[in-house]
Scaffold this motif. Structure first.
Motif, PDB file in Angstrom:
ATOM      1  N   MET A  59     -29.495  -2.966 -14.003  1.00 39.88           N
ATOM      2  CA  MET A  59     -28.315  -2.857 -14.864  1.00 39.88           C
ATOM      3  C   MET A  59     -28.225  -1.446 -15.438  1.00 39.88           C
ATOM      4  O   MET A  59     -27.164  -0.836 -15.473  1.00 39.88           O
ATOM      5  CB  MET A  59     -28.380  -3.899 -15.986  1.00 39.88           C
ATOM      6  N   TYR A  60     -29.365  -0.937 -15.871  1.00 41.64           N
ATOM      7  CA  TYR A  60     -29.408   0.411 -16.439  1.00 41.64           C
ATOM      8  C   TYR A  60     -28.996   1.450 -15.399  1.00 41.64           C
ATOM      9  O   TYR A  60     -28.183   2.334 -15.666  1.00 41.64           O
ATOM     10  CB  TYR A  60     -30.819   0.708 -16.958  1.00 41.64           C
ATOM     11  N   MET A  61     -29.558   1.311 -14.213  1.00 42.91           N
ATOM     12  CA  MET A  61     -29.285   2.265 -13.129  1.00 42.91           C
ATOM     13  C   MET A  61     -27.809   2.254 -12.737  1.00 42.91           C
ATOM     14  O   MET A  61     -27.167   3.309 -12.647  1.00 42.91           O
ATOM     15  CB  MET A  61     -30.171   1.907 -11.923  1.00 42.91           C
ATOM     16  N   LEU A  62     -27.261   1.054 -12.529  1.00 45.98           N
ATOM     17  CA  LEU A  62     -25.849   0.947 -12.138  1.00 45.98           C
ATOM     18  C   LEU A  62     -24.949   1.510 -13.232  1.00 45.98           C
ATOM     19  O   LEU A  62     -24.009   2.254 -12.967  1.00 45.98           O
ATOM     20  CB  LEU A  62     -25.480  -0.517 -11.854  1.00 45.98           C
ATOM     21  N   SER A  63     -25.260   1.167 -14.471  1.00 45.70           N
ATOM     22  CA  SER A  63     -24.445   1.637 -15.596  1.00 45.70           C
ATOM     23  C   SER A  63     -24.526   3.153 -15.716  1.00 45.70           C
ATOM     24  O   SER A  63     -23.531   3.833 -15.953  1.00 45.70           O
ATOM     25  CB  SER A  63     -24.903   0.988 -16.904  1.00 45.70           C
ATOM     26  N   PHE A  84     -24.751   5.767  -3.890  1.00 40.58           N
ATOM     27  CA  PHE A  84     -24.163   4.530  -4.395  1.00 40.58           C
ATOM     28  C   PHE A  84     -22.654   4.628  -4.607  1.00 40.58           C
ATOM     29  O   PHE A  84     -21.901   3.747  -4.186  1.00 40.58           O
ATOM     30  CB  PHE A  84     -24.850   4.076  -5.692  1.00 40.58           C
ATOM     31  N   ILE A  85     -22.217   5.716  -5.247  1.00 36.73           N
ATOM     32  CA  ILE A  85     -20.789   5.854  -5.559  1.00 36.73           C
ATOM     33  C   ILE A  85     -19.952   5.898  -4.271  1.00 36.73           C
ATOM     34  O   ILE A  85     -18.939   5.209  -4.170  1.00 36.73           O
ATOM     35  CB  ILE A  85     -20.526   7.118  -6.419  1.00 36.73           C
ATOM     36  N   SER A  86     -20.420   6.663  -3.291  1.00 40.72           N
ATOM     37  CA  SER A  86     -19.637   6.732  -2.049  1.00 40.72           C
ATOM     38  C   SER A  86     -19.664   5.398  -1.305  1.00 40.72           C
ATOM     39  O   SER A  86     -18.669   5.012  -0.675  1.00 40.72           O
ATOM     40  CB  SER A  86     -20.105   7.880  -1.158  1.00 40.72           C
ATOM     41  N   GLN A  87     -20.787   4.687  -1.384  1.00 42.80           N
ATOM     42  CA  GLN A  87     -20.826   3.353  -0.770  1.00 42.80           C
ATOM     43  C   GLN A  87     -19.800   2.444  -1.436  1.00 42.80           C
ATOM     44  O   GLN A  87     -19.050   1.723  -0.781  1.00 42.80           O
ATOM     45  CB  GLN A  87     -22.223   2.726  -0.939  1.00 42.80           C
ATOM     46  N   MET A  88     -19.777   2.488  -2.774  1.00 44.47           N
ATOM     47  CA  MET A  88     -18.858   1.633  -3.518  1.00 44.47           C
ATOM     48  C   MET A  88     -17.406   1.972  -3.180  1.00 44.47           C
ATOM     49  O   MET A  88     -16.593   1.083  -2.910  1.00 44.47           O
ATOM     50  CB  MET A  88     -19.124   1.811  -5.014  1.00 44.47           C
ATOM     51  N   ILE A  89     -17.113   3.270  -3.175  1.00 38.23           N
ATOM     52  CA  ILE A  89     -15.748   3.733  -2.879  1.00 38.23           C
ATOM     53  C   ILE A  89     -15.286   3.258  -1.504  1.00 38.23           C
ATOM     54  O   ILE A  89     -14.117   2.913  -1.315  1.00 38.23           O
ATOM     55  CB  ILE A  89     -15.682   5.279  -2.996  1.00 38.23           C
ATOM     56  N   SER A  90     -16.219   3.202  -0.557  1.00 41.39           N
ATOM     57  CA  SER A  90     -15.849   2.805   0.810  1.00 41.39           C
ATOM     58  C   SER A  90     -15.302   1.374   0.873  1.00 41.39           C
ATOM     59  O   SER A  90     -14.630   1.004   1.824  1.00 41.39           O
ATOM     60  CB  SER A  90     -17.040   2.974   1.759  1.00 41.39           C
ATOM     61  N   PHE A  91     -15.602   0.581  -0.153  1.00 40.61           N
ATOM     62  CA  PHE A  91     -15.115  -0.803  -0.162  1.00 40.61           C
ATOM     63  C   PHE A  91     -13.879  -1.005  -1.040  1.00 40.61           C
ATOM     64  O   PHE A  91     -13.384  -2.119  -1.163  1.00 40.61           O
ATOM     65  CB  PHE A  91     -16.220  -1.749  -0.655  1.00 40.61           C
ATOM     66  N   LEU A  92     -13.400   0.077  -1.652  1.00 39.28           N
ATOM     67  CA  LEU A  92     -12.281  -0.070  -2.588  1.00 39.28           C
ATOM     68  C   LEU A  92     -10.969   0.469  -2.028  1.00 39.28           C
ATOM     69  O   LEU A  92     -10.960   1.491  -1.346  1.00 39.28           O
ATOM     70  CB  LEU A  92     -12.598   0.675  -3.897  1.00 39.28           C
ATOM     71  N   PRO A  93      -9.865  -0.205  -2.348  1.00 36.48           N
ATOM     72  CA  PRO A  93      -8.564   0.344  -1.966  1.00 36.48           C
ATOM     73  C   PRO A  93      -8.291   1.627  -2.747  1.00 36.48           C
ATOM     74  O   PRO A  93      -8.834   1.840  -3.839  1.00 36.48           O
ATOM     75  CB  PRO A  93      -7.582  -0.766  -2.356  1.00 36.48           C
ATOM     76  N   GLU A  94      -7.436   2.466  -2.176  1.00 33.33           N
ATOM     77  CA  GLU A  94      -7.191   3.793  -2.726  1.00 33.33           C
ATOM     78  C   GLU A  94      -6.701   3.765  -4.180  1.00 33.33           C
ATOM     79  O   GLU A  94      -7.089   4.606  -4.994  1.00 33.33           O
ATOM     80  CB  GLU A  94      -6.169   4.516  -1.844  1.00 33.33           C
ATOM     81  N   VAL A 144      -9.738   3.530  -6.319  1.00 33.26           N
ATOM     82  CA  VAL A 144     -10.527   4.772  -6.277  1.00 33.26           C
ATOM     83  C   VAL A 144      -9.870   5.824  -7.174  1.00 33.26           C
ATOM     84  O   VAL A 144     -10.545   6.549  -7.910  1.00 33.26           O
ATOM     85  CB  VAL A 144     -10.651   5.300  -4.824  1.00 33.26           C
ATOM     86  N   ASN A 145      -8.531   5.838  -7.132  1.00 33.85           N
ATOM     87  CA  ASN A 145      -7.784   6.823  -7.940  1.00 33.85           C
ATOM     88  C   ASN A 145      -7.945   6.594  -9.433  1.00 33.85           C
ATOM     89  O   ASN A 145      -7.691   7.508 -10.232  1.00 33.85           O
ATOM     90  CB  ASN A 145      -6.293   6.782  -7.569  1.00 33.85           C
ATOM     91  N   LYS A 146      -8.359   5.398  -9.830  1.00 31.07           N
ATOM     92  CA  LYS A 146      -8.565   5.126 -11.255  1.00 31.07           C
ATOM     93  C   LYS A 146      -9.936   5.579 -11.741  1.00 31.07           C
ATOM     94  O   LYS A 146     -10.236   5.527 -12.923  1.00 31.07           O
ATOM     95  CB  LYS A 146      -8.387   3.629 -11.533  1.00 31.07           C
ATOM     96  N   MET A 147     -10.798   5.970 -10.804  1.00 25.65           N
ATOM     97  CA  MET A 147     -12.135   6.452 -11.192  1.00 25.65           C
ATOM     98  C   MET A 147     -12.047   7.902 -11.644  1.00 25.65           C
ATOM     99  O   MET A 147     -11.237   8.668 -11.138  1.00 25.65           O
ATOM    100  CB  MET A 147     -13.112   6.345 -10.011  1.00 25.65           C
ATOM    101  N   ASN A 148     -12.880   8.251 -12.608  1.00 26.40           N
ATOM    102  CA  ASN A 148     -12.918   9.652 -13.065  1.00 26.40           C
ATOM    103  C   ASN A 148     -13.892  10.417 -12.177  1.00 26.40           C
ATOM    104  O   ASN A 148     -15.069  10.557 -12.492  1.00 26.40           O
ATOM    105  CB  ASN A 148     -13.396   9.725 -14.522  1.00 26.40           C
ATOM    106  N   LEU A 149     -13.382  10.857 -11.044  1.00 27.56           N
ATOM    107  CA  LEU A 149     -14.234  11.552 -10.087  1.00 27.56           C
ATOM    108  C   LEU A 149     -14.094  13.061 -10.264  1.00 27.56           C
ATOM    109  O   LEU A 149     -13.021  13.542 -10.606  1.00 27.56           O
ATOM    110  CB  LEU A 149     -13.883  11.153  -8.650  1.00 27.56           C
TER     111      LEU A 149
END
Ligand code: MN
Length: 130
Positions: free
Chosen positions: A15-19, A111-121, A124-129
């Motif tokens: 939980m700590y790591m993901l957060s 992790f972030i790029s793995q997660m993004i690969s499963f999300l619609p655009e 992804v656009n709502k993330m503060n990248l």
């Protein structure tokens, strides 16, 4: 308006790591079991759910089933994050309604790029990248 992500994970370290990996990119909601997770999903309508499979009480398969069954949570993408790397588990959680699957141990660099690969655009656009 940043991406709202619900993490359902019983292990403190995970939980700590993901957060930690997500906190500057998303708004985070945390649940340590399925009951709280489903409650938060209904109450807060997160954009994405990161779901552990091995949990006390209701497991990830059951949680995904409940979320899919309910019209108000059905549309939320579920990404399973699990150390269950057994043959068939990926298929099983995808069948239960997950849209993606990331294996533990969590790789902080990817992790972030793995997660993004499963999300619609639009999500992804709502993330503060950067
Ligand atoms: Mn667990």
């Amino acid at each position: 308006m940043s991406l709202r992500i619900l993490i359902i994970e019983d292990n403190e370290q995970n939980m700590y790591m993901l957060s930690y990996l997500l906190e500057d990119k998303c708004q985070i909601l945390q649940a340590y079991n399925g009951t709280d997770g489903i409650h938060l999903a209904l109450e807060k309508s997160p954009d994405v759910i990161l779901l552990d499979i091995q949990l006390p009480g209701m497991d990830g398969y059951a949680i995904a089933g409940e979320l899919i069954k309910n019209p108000s949570t059905r549309g939320i993408p579920i990404i399973a994050v699990t150390s269950y790397a057994m043959v068939g588990d990926k298929e099983r959680i995808m069948k239960a309604g997950a849209t993606g699957y990331i294996e533990k141990p969590i790789d902080p660099d990817n992790f972030i790029s793995q997660m993004i690969s499963f999300l619609p655009e639009n999500l992804v656009n709502k993330m503060n990248l950067p």
